[in-house]
Design a protein around this motif. Structure first.
Motif, PDB file in Angstrom:
ATOM      1  N   ILE A   1      17.633  -7.732  -0.099  1.00 12.06           N
ATOM      2  CA  ILE A   1      17.448  -6.692   0.802  1.00 12.06           C
ATOM      3  C   ILE A   1      18.816  -6.672   1.537  1.00 12.06           C
ATOM      4  O   ILE A   1      19.349  -5.428   1.742  1.00 12.06           O
ATOM      5  CB  ILE A   1      16.392  -6.300   1.590  1.00 12.06           C
TER       6      ILE A   1
ATOM      7  N   LEU B   1      26.841  -2.712   9.992  1.00 12.81           N
ATOM      8  CA  LEU B   1      25.945  -2.749   8.953  1.00 12.81           C
ATOM      9  C   LEU B   1      26.259  -4.045   8.034  1.00 12.81           C
ATOM     10  O   LEU B   1      25.398  -4.794   7.691  1.00 12.81           O
ATOM     11  CB  LEU B   1      25.794  -1.657   8.119  1.00 12.81           C
TER      12      LEU B   1
ATOM     13  N   GLU C   1      24.768  10.480   7.869  1.00 11.02           N
ATOM     14  CA  GLU C   1      26.149  10.390   8.267  1.00 11.02           C
ATOM     15  C   GLU C   1      27.146  10.864   7.046  1.00 11.02           C
ATOM     16  O   GLU C   1      28.153  11.555   7.530  1.00 11.02           O
ATOM     17  CB  GLU C   1      26.303   8.772   8.539  1.00 11.02           C
TER      18      GLU C   1
ATOM     19  N   LEU D   1      14.983  -0.948   5.565  1.00 11.66           N
ATOM     20  CA  LEU D   1      16.232  -0.678   4.910  1.00 11.66           C
ATOM     21  C   LEU D   1      16.086   0.898   4.330  1.00 11.66           C
ATOM     22  O   LEU D   1      17.272   1.785   4.425  1.00 11.66           O
ATOM     23  CB  LEU D   1      16.202  -1.507   3.603  1.00 11.66           C
TER      24      LEU D   1
ATOM     25  N   MET E   1      27.050   2.801  -6.255  1.00 12.05           N
ATOM     26  CA  MET E   1      25.665   3.007  -6.196  1.00 12.05           C
ATOM     27  C   MET E   1      24.952   2.704  -7.730  1.00 12.05           C
ATOM     28  O   MET E   1      23.929   2.249  -7.696  1.00 12.05           O
ATOM     29  CB  MET E   1      25.190   4.591  -6.039  1.00 12.05           C
TER      30      MET E   1
ATOM     31  N   TYR F   1      33.390   5.437  12.684  1.00 12.63           N
ATOM     32  CA  TYR F   1      32.664   5.349  11.336  1.00 12.63           C
ATOM     33  C   TYR F   1      32.857   3.818  10.789  1.00 12.63           C
ATOM     34  O   TYR F   1      31.956   3.176  10.240  1.00 12.63           O
ATOM     35  CB  TYR F   1      33.142   6.188  10.282  1.00 12.63           C
TER      36      TYR F   1
ATOM     37  N   GLN G   1      22.337   9.053  -2.361  1.00 16.84           N
ATOM     38  CA  GLN G   1      21.967   8.057  -1.509  1.00 16.84           C
ATOM     39  C   GLN G   1      20.418   8.211  -1.547  1.00 16.84           C
ATOM     40  O   GLN G   1      19.701   7.167  -1.448  1.00 16.84           O
ATOM     41  CB  GLN G   1      22.485   8.325  -0.299  1.00 16.84           C
TER      42      GLN G   1
ATOM     43  N   TYR H   1      19.036   5.558  -3.817  1.00 13.23           N
ATOM     44  CA  TYR H   1      18.878   4.290  -2.920  1.00 13.23           C
ATOM     45  C   TYR H   1      17.389   4.490  -2.447  1.00 13.23           C
ATOM     46  O   TYR H   1      16.548   3.475  -2.653  1.00 13.23           O
ATOM     47  CB  TYR H   1      19.908   4.262  -1.941  1.00 13.23           C
TER      48      TYR H   1
ATOM     49  N   VAL I   1      17.414   2.898   7.426  1.00 13.50           N
ATOM     50  CA  VAL I   1      18.884   2.763   7.460  1.00 13.50           C
ATOM     51  C   VAL I   1      19.319   3.684   6.538  1.00 13.50           C
ATOM     52  O   VAL I   1      20.550   4.616   6.730  1.00 13.50           O
ATOM     53  CB  VAL I   1      19.360   1.197   7.201  1.00 13.50           C
ATOM     54  N   MET I   2      19.028   3.716   5.361  1.00 14.70           N
ATOM     55  CA  MET I   2      19.527   4.635   4.222  1.00 14.70           C
ATOM     56  C   MET I   2      19.254   5.948   4.478  1.00 14.70           C
ATOM     57  O   MET I   2      20.306   6.823   4.313  1.00 14.70           O
ATOM     58  CB  MET I   2      18.889   4.162   2.910  1.00 14.70           C
TER      59      MET I   2
ATOM     60  N   ASN J   1      25.528  -0.711   1.345  1.00 15.47           N
ATOM     61  CA  ASN J   1      25.539   0.492   2.224  1.00 15.47           C
ATOM     62  C   ASN J   1      26.618   0.765   3.244  1.00 15.47           C
ATOM     63  O   ASN J   1      27.278   1.313   3.582  1.00 15.47           O
ATOM     64  CB  ASN J   1      24.163   0.828   2.746  1.00 15.47           C
TER      65      ASN J   1
ATOM     66  N   CYS K   1      20.786   3.859  12.630  1.00 14.77           N
ATOM     67  CA  CYS K   1      21.072   3.007  11.439  1.00 14.77           C
ATOM     68  C   CYS K   1      21.020   1.659  12.028  1.00 14.77           C
ATOM     69  O   CYS K   1      20.741   0.758  11.478  1.00 14.77           O
ATOM     70  CB  CYS K   1      22.804   3.508  11.238  1.00 14.77           C
TER      71      CYS K   1
ATOM     72  N   LEU L   1      29.631   3.727   3.466  1.00 15.24           N
ATOM     73  CA  LEU L   1      30.097   4.295   4.734  1.00 15.24           C
ATOM     74  C   LEU L   1      31.561   4.389   4.815  1.00 15.24           C
ATOM     75  O   LEU L   1      32.164   5.171   5.161  1.00 15.24           O
ATOM     76  CB  LEU L   1      29.364   3.926   5.843  1.00 15.24           C
TER      77      LEU L   1
ATOM     78  N   LEU M   1      21.875   6.740   7.221  1.00 11.56           N
ATOM     79  CA  LEU M   1      23.244   6.725   6.423  1.00 11.56           C
ATOM     80  C   LEU M   1      23.577   8.170   5.811  1.00 11.56           C
ATOM     81  O   LEU M   1      24.667   8.606   5.739  1.00 11.56           O
ATOM     82  CB  LEU M   1      23.389   5.598   5.460  1.00 11.56           C
TER      83      LEU M   1
END
Lengths: 172, 100
Positions: free
Chosen positions: B33, B14, A44, A34, B66, B7, A57, A61, A37-38, B40, A14, B44, A41
């Motif tokens: 971006i 991030l 996770e 990205l 989202m 976490y 996600q 995403y 990263v997604m 994101n 990530c 989390l 994630l």
């Protein structure tokens, strides 16, 4: 122990993706970082037991939104970023300030946040429960977001459509 | 068992990367971006706290975040296309006039 190892592996992926996003100068490379990263994630989220969020996600995403980004980057033929001179004050104060701030925040979070450990898959309830919540307790927000998405679609079409004056010029 | 604070720190990293990119990048698409990256990190944190308190509402909120992010991406990219059509540049330093 295994839980911690899996968390660390995906956490490192990530952070590496996020740093690569900042380092790359071409927008398409940033967009693809990205996606990394997604994806990490989403792993996770799965580790926390949020299957529904992990699936959304990946689908929404990493799938839909990123396709939109890549599509626009290719449509506009975006090239390398131009190098511009940053301000000196920002470099002198910003970098030490960022380091101090992030160290302070990490220290507070790690030592004094009063949070406990979470087990793998700690979240209760299957996706069925989330669906029930969405259509029961959160019905009004859900309907409002559907209107919001409709407005967003119409707004995107209106904004991205070629203005009439340009069209007439092309024809005439 | 992983401490919840790990976490939170990951989410914070991030978010910080997103803020840094937002402030230093000059390409309007890359800035966009970076906004997604910030969202994101927040997601989390939401899910981590939901796991700590065994509450499902956190996941519902992430779902709403989202949806709003997807709507924002659609409108924002349309705005970027409109800006590029009139200015023929993606560099935010060159987009500094309200009127052409």
């Amino acid at each position: 122990m295994l839980h911690l190892i899996i968390f660390s592996v995906f956490g490192v992926i990530c952070v590496a993706g996020a740093v690569n996003l900042l380092v790359q100068r071409h927008p398409i490379n940033s967009a693809l970082s990205l996606v990394v990263v997604m994806g990490a994630l989403a792993a996770e989220f799965l580790l926390l037991g949020a299957e529904f969020v992990a699936a959304v996600q990946v689908i929404v995403y990493a799938g839909a939104v990123m396709v939109l980004f890549v599509f626009v980057i290719m449509l506009l033929n975006a090239g390398e970023e131009e190098h511009t001179q940053g301000s000196r004050v920002a470099r002198l104060i910003g970098i030490p300030g960022m380091l101090v701030g992030s160290l302070l925040m990490a220290w507070v979070l790690l030592e004094h946040s009063g949070t406990q450990s979470v087990a793998a898959g700690a979240l209760p309830g299957p996706p069925k429960m989330i669906g029930w919540l969405l259509f029961h307790d959160y019905l009004l927000p859900f309907e409002v977001t559907s209107v919001l998405v409709l407005i967003a679609i119409m707004g995107a079409v209106v904004l991205a459509a070629r203005p009439e004056s340009v069209q007439r010029k092309k024809e005439g | 068992m992983v401490p919840l604070s790990y976490y939170l720190v990951l989410g914070g990293i991030l978010f910080a990367c997103g803020v840094t990119g937002f402030l230093t990048k000059r390409n309007i698409i890359t800035i966009f971006i970076c906004i997604e990256l910030m969202l994101n990190g927040v997601n989390l944190t939401f899910v981590a706290f939901a796991a700590q308190w065994k509450a499902l509402s956190g996941q519902v909120f992430v779902f709403f975040v989202m949806v709003v992010a997807a709507a924002e991406a659609a409108v924002g990219l349309a705005v970027i296309i409109a800006v590029y059509r009139t200015r023929e540049t993606l560099n935010v330093d060159r987009v500094n006039l309200l009127k052409l």
